[in-house]
Design an enzyme around this catalytic site. Structure first.
Site, PDB file in Angstrom:
ATOM      1  CB  CYS A  40       8.314  35.187 -24.548  1.00 26.05           C
ATOM      2  SG  CYS A  40       7.411  34.748 -23.073  1.00 26.05           S
ATOM      3  CG  HIS A 315       6.390  30.674 -24.428  1.00 25.73           C
ATOM      4  ND1 HIS A 315       7.479  31.501 -24.228  1.00 25.73           N
ATOM      5  CD2 HIS A 315       6.532  30.154 -25.680  1.00 25.73           C
ATOM      6  CE1 HIS A 315       8.238  31.484 -25.316  1.00 25.73           C
ATOM      7  NE2 HIS A 315       7.685  30.682 -26.210  1.00 25.73           N
TER       8      HIS A 315
END
Ligand SMILES: [Zn+2]
Length: 365
Positions: A40, A315
């Site tokens: 990510c 994230h």
């Protein structure tokens, strides 16, 4: 015509970054990126770059093919994979695609991007910019005037008279001036940057981007500077100014710092940073002597790389303003969804992408 450090450069006709793009289909640029195991951080940066209109147009119109340099460290391979991916993202055919080939190539040149561990999107961006610049470093700089400024000289030393679209879009230059407190003798050095790394104030839950800029550019006392005039160690003031502002200004917020009580781990600053979507004013930070060499501009925000959670278990997402639709979207790996402009500013903001270039004329068919 592009002005670099005060030198006007005529680009070849194929190099017009304002040229219009072929008509775009609905859904283009709103393609997600699959998560290939903690990728990510990479996806977030790639969506921000894909939503940089001039870079996107350069890739999908195949103009980059006329400018590939095979002699430098990554042999033109990184721009080829980035361009192939940006083409897929703007093809409008799939809801999401995978960046396997690009990941393989960047992993070949930098081991940390090979594995499945989470990495820092800022580190990835900085290395990727350097590779993309060297992959496209084919623009020869015309012969210089006999007398050039110290800033121009440092710029030429950095580019070795070979420039690139990446350099023209993203690279600026910082002037660092050290002044002896005793005799006021000044000494200046210049450094090129592809992004500015700003500290966040300690013990402030809410802070403002211009506070961080002020902290970064304001003077700092240094001890034991070898003054060339006094010929001994002196106290001095070190001051930073911008000697060249790039059309695309990337600002990194230093949210991570080493944990003094736990070697090898990081603490994250969770400050809620207030930053402008429109009219970021950079004029106060421009070096006075160099004001000729930079055109003061106000910048508009067009992309943000966000980080949630801790360094180890975090994230990343991206918020980008689509040049195609003129509105904001959230890019969360494979999922792309509309985003209200009022939600762009959040405590997750990690890297900000600003531009002063006018929006490109894109049309939806
Ligand atoms: Zn001195």
């Amino acid at each position: 015509m592009i002005c670099v450090a005060g030198v006007k450069i005529q680009l070849p006709p194929t190099y017009n970054i304002y040229s219009s793009i072929f008509p775009l289909r609905r859904g283009r640029g709103l393609t997600g990126l699959k998560n290939l195991g903690n990728t990510c951080y990479m996806n977030s940066i790639l969506q921000c770059l894909s939503n940089t209109p001039q870079l996107m147009e350069f890739c999908i119109s195949d103009k980059y093919k006329n400018h590939i340099c095979r002699r430098n460290k990554t042999n033109g391979q990184v721009i080829e994979e980035v361009a192939a991916l940006i083409k897929e993202l703007w093809n409008g055919q799939y809801k999401c695609v995978a960046s396997r080939d690009l990941r393989y190539v960047v992993g070949q040149y930098q081991k940390i991007f090979r594995g499945v561990d989470q990495q820092d999107s800022h580190e990835f961006l900085t290395i990727l910019m350097d590779w993309l610049h060297s992959d496209l470093q084919t623009l020869r700089v015309p012969r210089q005037r006999d007398v050039i400024s110290a800033s121009e000289k440092a710029w030429l030393q950095f580019t070795k008279s070979q420039e690139s679209l990446i350099l023209h879009l993203f690279y600026g230059q910082i002037k660092s001036t050290v002044k002896c407190v005793t005799c006021t003798k000044e000494s200046a050095t210049y450094e090129c940057f592809s992004n500015l790394s700003l500290e966040l104030p300690a013990n402030a839950n809410l802070c403002y981007l211009n506070q961080c800029m002020d902290m970064y550019f304001s003077g700092e006392k240094i001890h034991g500077w070898n003054c060339p005039n006094c010929k001994t160690k002196r106290d001095a003031i070190k001051k930073l100014d911008i000697s060249k502002l790039p059309p695309v200004l990337v600002v990194h917020l230093k949210r991570f710092y080493a944990d003094p009580s736990n070697t090898g781990s990081y603490i994250k600053k969770q400050n809620y940073l207030q930053f402008p979507l429109d009219n970021l004013e950079m004029k106060p930070y421009i070096a006075r002597a160099e004001s000729r060499a930079v055109t003061p501009k106000t910048y508009q925000l067009y992309a943000v790389s966000n980080h949630y959670g801790t360094m180890e278990g975090g994230h990343y997402t991206a918020f980008c303003k689509s040049a195609n639709y003129g509105r904001w979207y959230k890019f969360d790996d494979q999922v792309v969804s509309p985003l209200d402009a009022s939600n762009v500013v959040s405590s997750a903001a990690y890297i900000l992408f600003y531009t002063w270039l006018p929006p490109m004329q894109l049309s939806i068919s």
